[in-house]
Design an enzyme around this catalytic site. Structure first.
Site, PDB file in Angstrom:
ATOM      1  N   HIS A  40      73.048  80.839  22.893  1.00 55.45           N
ATOM      2  CA  HIS A  40      72.982  79.886  24.160  1.00 55.45           C
ATOM      3  C   HIS A  40      72.844  79.258  24.312  1.00 55.45           C
ATOM      4  O   HIS A  40      72.557  78.015  23.047  1.00 55.45           O
ATOM      5  CB  HIS A  40      72.780  81.216  25.008  1.00 55.45           C
ATOM      6  CG  HIS A  40      71.057  81.072  25.526  1.00 55.45           C
ATOM      7  ND1 HIS A  40      70.385  81.836  25.988  1.00 55.45           N
ATOM      8  CD2 HIS A  40      70.255  80.900  24.549  1.00 55.45           C
ATOM      9  CE1 HIS A  40      70.030  81.907  26.299  1.00 55.45           C
ATOM     10  NE2 HIS A  40      69.211  80.911  25.196  1.00 55.45           N
ATOM     11  N   ALA A  41      72.727  77.736  25.245  1.00 55.48           N
ATOM     12  CA  ALA A  41      72.272  76.799  25.458  1.00 55.48           C
ATOM     13  C   ALA A  41      71.026  76.243  23.740  1.00 55.48           C
ATOM     14  O   ALA A  41      70.908  75.222  23.551  1.00 55.48           O
ATOM     15  CB  ALA A  41      72.800  76.022  26.330  1.00 55.48           C
TER      16      ALA A  41
END
Lengths: 130, 86
Positions: free
Chosen positions: B16-17
């Protein structure tokens, strides 16, 4: 710390730019310059010419600045500020607000130059989520 | 003649980010090109949005390939970023 390309976020909402800045900090780290202009001078929803101008003027422009508006009057106000007083190495970007800002901030954190940051932000148009 | 090397990595956490941001920042320290492949798609380690779009989640295996003069070092740095970022 050497400087990076700086990011200026412009939105109708102070909460929105604060939230996006928090996200960028989390992902891109502490060293990228991120200035915000959100809402109006009296704290309402909208855009304030002087807030936008100040956010741009206060940004570290050693390597350049990308100005990322959300929509509508944010775009018009940012454009007006830059039209009234053109600045070198300051680019107004037409990109998706969150994705473009994130892509710009992460690549800026690596010390990339202005052209590279601009290109990374524009890739947001092509990045599918699913 | 630039070298090329690759390895498979089992993700300890979703790509994810935050981990994707770490990958981009790690890749920037090397001259080699680094790509991450998952599910038939390949993303450059220089672009966070492409990495996020891979949709790779914890426990899944991605393939990291580095090509260039410092490929082994780049590969090691990306593997570290992928396996240690919460």
């Amino acid at each position: 710390m050497t400087s990076t390309v700086s990011i200026v976020l412009v939105s109708h909402s102070a909460l929105l730019v604060a939230g996006v800045r928090e996200l960028l900090r989390q992902v891109a780290g502490e060293h990228v310059g991120i200035n915000t202009a959100g809402g109006t001078e009296d704290g309402g929803l909208g855009t304030g010419y002087d807030l936008v101008r100040t956010a741009i003027d206060d940004a570290d422009d050693a390597l350049g600045v990308v100005v990322i508006p959300d929509l509508g009057s944010s775009v018009l106000t940012a454009k007006a500020v830059l039209d009234d007083e053109p600045r070198e190495k300051v680019v107004l970007l037409d990109v998706p607000f969150v994705e473009g800002a994130l892509a710009a901030a992460v690549i800026a954190a690596t010390g990339a130059d202005l052209d590279t940051v601009v290109a990374a932000a524009r890739e947001a148009w092509d990045a599918r989520k699913l | 003649m630039p070298g090329s090397c690759e390895t498979d990595v089992v993700l300890g956490a979703h790509l994810h980010a935050r981990p994707a941001g770490q990958v981009v920042r790690a890749a920037a320290r090397f001259s080699s090109d680094v790509e991450i492949s998952f599910g038939g798609r390949t993303a450059s380690a220089r672009g966070i949005l492409g990495l996020l779009a891979l949709g790779a989640t914890a426990g899944q295996t991605v393939t990291v390939r580095a090509t260039g003069d410092d490929a082994p070092e780049a590969l090691a740095a990306i593997v570290t970023a992928l396996t240690t970022t919460p």
